[in-house]
Motif scaffolding. Structure first.
Motif, PDB file in Angstrom:
ATOM      1  N   GLU A 159      36.920  -7.217 -22.502  1.00 14.11           N
ATOM      2  CA  GLU A 159      35.810  -7.543 -23.398  1.00 14.11           C
ATOM      3  C   GLU A 159      36.041  -6.764 -24.692  1.00 14.11           C
ATOM      4  OE1 GLU A 159      31.837  -7.004 -21.816  1.00 14.11           O
ATOM      5  OE2 GLU A 159      32.669  -7.146 -19.793  1.00 14.11           O
ATOM      6  N   TYR A 160      35.980  -7.453 -25.817  1.00 16.22           N
ATOM      7  CA  TYR A 160      36.182  -6.808 -27.113  1.00 16.22           C
ATOM      8  C   TYR A 160      34.833  -6.512 -27.754  1.00 16.22           C
ATOM      9  CZ  TYR A 160      40.979  -8.336 -26.608  1.00 16.22           C
ATOM     10  OH  TYR A 160      42.247  -8.536 -26.148  1.00 16.22           O
ATOM     11  N   ALA A 161      34.722  -5.341 -28.409  1.00 17.32           N
ATOM     12  CA  ALA A 161      33.514  -4.999 -29.165  1.00 17.32           C
ATOM     13  C   ALA A 161      33.471  -5.852 -30.423  1.00 17.32           C
ATOM     14  CB  ALA A 161      33.531  -3.525 -29.535  1.00 17.32           C
ATOM     15  N   SER A 162      32.290  -6.030 -30.988  1.00 15.61           N
ATOM     16  CA  SER A 162      32.154  -6.846 -32.200  1.00 15.61           C
ATOM     17  C   SER A 162      32.909  -6.231 -33.378  1.00 15.61           C
ATOM     18  CB  SER A 162      30.679  -7.018 -32.550  1.00 15.61           C
ATOM     19  OG  SER A 162      30.083  -5.755 -32.778  1.00 15.61           O
ATOM     20  N   THR A 163      33.170  -4.936 -33.341  1.00 13.69           N
ATOM     21  CA  THR A 163      33.882  -4.256 -34.425  1.00 13.69           C
ATOM     22  C   THR A 163      35.401  -4.313 -34.255  1.00 13.69           C
ATOM     23  OG1 THR A 163      33.696  -2.187 -33.205  1.00 13.69           O
ATOM     24  CG2 THR A 163      32.000  -2.645 -34.862  1.00 13.69           C
ATOM     25  N   HIS A 164      35.879  -4.821 -33.148  1.00 12.09           N
ATOM     26  CA  HIS A 164      37.319  -4.852 -32.868  1.00 12.09           C
ATOM     27  C   HIS A 164      38.039  -5.816 -33.818  1.00 12.09           C
ATOM     28  CE1 HIS A 164      40.983  -4.679 -30.401  1.00 12.09           C
ATOM     29  NE2 HIS A 164      41.091  -5.979 -30.640  1.00 12.09           N
ATOM     30  N   ASN A 165      39.054  -5.311 -34.509  1.00 12.54           N
ATOM     31  CA  ASN A 165      39.892  -6.171 -35.348  1.00 12.54           C
ATOM     32  C   ASN A 165      41.366  -5.788 -35.194  1.00 12.54           C
ATOM     33  OD1 ASN A 165      40.081  -3.806 -36.784  1.00 12.54           O
ATOM     34  ND2 ASN A 165      39.237  -4.608 -38.681  1.00 12.54           N
ATOM     35  N   GLY A 166      41.684  -5.143 -34.099  1.00  5.97           N
ATOM     36  CA  GLY A 166      43.056  -4.701 -33.850  1.00  5.97           C
ATOM     37  C   GLY A 166      43.785  -5.640 -32.913  1.00  5.97           C
ATOM     38  N   ASP A 167      44.777  -5.113 -32.258  1.00  9.87           N
ATOM     39  CA  ASP A 167      45.616  -5.894 -31.350  1.00  9.87           C
ATOM     40  C   ASP A 167      44.865  -6.304 -30.088  1.00  9.87           C
ATOM     41  OD1 ASP A 167      47.776  -5.576 -33.070  1.00  9.87           O
ATOM     42  OD2 ASP A 167      48.433  -3.734 -32.066  1.00  9.87           O
ATOM     43  N   ASP A 168      45.270  -7.433 -29.520  1.00 10.00           N
ATOM     44  CA  ASP A 168      44.712  -7.877 -28.253  1.00 10.00           C
ATOM     45  C   ASP A 168      45.359  -7.105 -27.103  1.00 10.00           C
ATOM     46  OD1 ASP A 168      43.096  -9.702 -29.507  1.00 10.00           O
ATOM     47  OD2 ASP A 168      44.365 -11.431 -29.058  1.00 10.00           O
ATOM     48  N   VAL A 169      44.617  -6.950 -26.019  1.00  8.94           N
ATOM     49  CA  VAL A 169      45.120  -6.272 -24.836  1.00  8.94           C
ATOM     50  C   VAL A 169      46.014  -7.237 -24.065  1.00  8.94           C
ATOM     51  CG1 VAL A 169      44.454  -5.221 -22.636  1.00  8.94           C
ATOM     52  CG2 VAL A 169      43.058  -4.836 -24.674  1.00  8.94           C
ATOM     53  N   ARG A 170      47.153  -6.736 -23.648  1.00  9.34           N
ATOM     54  CA  ARG A 170      48.092  -7.564 -22.881  1.00  9.34           C
ATOM     55  C   ARG A 170      47.594  -7.719 -21.443  1.00  9.34           C
ATOM     56  NH1 ARG A 170      54.096  -6.575 -24.412  1.00  9.34           N
ATOM     57  NH2 ARG A 170      54.225  -6.869 -22.180  1.00  9.34           N
ATOM     58  N   THR A 171      47.854  -8.866 -20.867  1.00  8.21           N
ATOM     59  CA  THR A 171      47.409  -9.115 -19.492  1.00  8.21           C
ATOM     60  C   THR A 171      48.261  -8.384 -18.458  1.00  8.21           C
ATOM     61  OG1 THR A 171      48.713 -11.136 -19.363  1.00  8.21           O
ATOM     62  CG2 THR A 171      46.406 -11.361 -20.049  1.00  8.21           C
ATOM     63  N   ASP A 172      49.346  -7.749 -18.885  1.00 10.50           N
ATOM     64  CA  ASP A 172      50.121  -6.921 -17.962  1.00 10.50           C
ATOM     65  C   ASP A 172      49.778  -5.430 -18.142  1.00 10.50           C
ATOM     66  OD1 ASP A 172      51.349  -6.530 -20.414  1.00 10.50           O
ATOM     67  OD2 ASP A 172      53.383  -6.848 -19.674  1.00 10.50           O
ATOM     68  N   TRP A 173      48.591  -5.176 -18.726  1.00  6.86           N
ATOM     69  CA  TRP A 173      48.079  -3.817 -18.900  1.00  6.86           C
ATOM     70  C   TRP A 173      48.047  -3.125 -17.541  1.00  6.86           C
ATOM     71  CZ3 TRP A 173      44.048  -1.327 -16.607  1.00  6.86           C
ATOM     72  CH2 TRP A 173      43.491  -0.212 -17.232  1.00  6.86           C
ATOM     73  N   SER A 174      48.528  -1.880 -17.486  1.00  3.69           N
ATOM     74  CA  SER A 174      48.480  -1.111 -16.244  1.00  3.69           C
ATOM     75  C   SER A 174      48.539   0.379 -16.572  1.00  3.69           C
ATOM     76  CB  SER A 174      49.630  -1.495 -15.312  1.00  3.69           C
ATOM     77  OG  SER A 174      50.864  -1.211 -15.921  1.00  3.69           O
ATOM     78  N   TRP A 175      48.046   1.187 -15.649  1.00  2.00           N
ATOM     79  CA  TRP A 175      48.070   2.638 -15.788  1.00  2.00           C
ATOM     80  C   TRP A 175      48.477   3.256 -14.462  1.00  2.00           C
ATOM     81  CZ3 TRP A 175      46.560   6.022 -19.819  1.00  2.00           C
ATOM     82  CH2 TRP A 175      46.161   5.386 -20.986  1.00  2.00           C
ATOM     83  N   GLU A 176      49.099   4.417 -14.554  1.00  2.00           N
ATOM     84  CA  GLU A 176      49.441   5.187 -13.358  1.00  2.00           C
ATOM     85  C   GLU A 176      49.024   6.635 -13.596  1.00  2.00           C
ATOM     86  OE1 GLU A 176      53.430   7.011 -11.325  1.00  2.00           O
ATOM     87  OE2 GLU A 176      53.562   4.994 -12.161  1.00  2.00           O
TER      88      GLU A 176
END
Length: 169
Positions: free
Chosen positions: A113-130
């Motif tokens: 979900e993007y905030a209304s102020t977001h104007n940067g890059d889109d999040v990739r669907t392969d986003w992951s964290w370890e």
């Protein structure tokens, strides 16, 4: 007679130790969950705030929240001003699924979900964290890059408030 009493007392003592040992193993297995093979945990429904954002307003913090159904929320905020071009704001929340394996916590993209102020890059669907988990007070992430090994900490909000209230202020 004394030997029999001593033998009975030692037998009772040994039985109590065995029951305690098996109860401890049972608790460890229960804490690990079905097939998880771990005894580490995270605190659910509390924020884990990125170390550099502790003193920022909540809407401008980067943090993780983990829920009991193995899902969570990652909120990210970053704002950069460019004098000649205006600014770039990255502000979004990633919904993810997570799994704990050993002392590692893995998070995988579900939606964003993007905030209304977001104007940067889109999040990739392969986003992951370890993350590495040693206790439920903080999470640690290692990142290797051209500048070497970087370590980032995300602190549990209760741990910050109760145990290290002046940290990052």
């Amino acid at each position: 007679m004394k030997k029999k009493i001593l033998a009975v007392v030692l037998s009772i003592f040994a039985a109590v130790l065995l029951v305690g040992a098996f109860a401890g193993c049972s608790d460890d297995a229960q804490a690990a969950g079905d097939g998880a093979g771990t005894t580490v945990s995270i605190t659910q429904n509390k924020k884990y705030i990125e170390v550099y954002d502790i003193s920022e307003p909540e809407s401008e913090q980067t943090y993780f929240i983990f829920t009991s159904d193995d899902t969570g929320l990652y909120h990210y905020f970053n704002s950069v001003e460019y004098p000649s071009e205006g600014g770039v704001v990255n502000s979004y929340s990633v919904h993810f699924c997570y799994k704990i394996v050993g002392e590692k916590l893995f998070c995988f993209y579900d939606s964003v979900e993007y905030a209304s102020t977001h104007n940067g890059d889109d999040v990739r669907t392969d986003w992951s964290w370890e993350f590495e988990i040693y206790c439920d007070d903080f999470l640690m992430q290692r990142s290797w890059g051209s500048s070497g090994d970087n370590i980032y900490y995300y602190f549990n909000e209760d741990y910050l408030k109760n145990e290290i209230p002046n940290f990052g202020k």
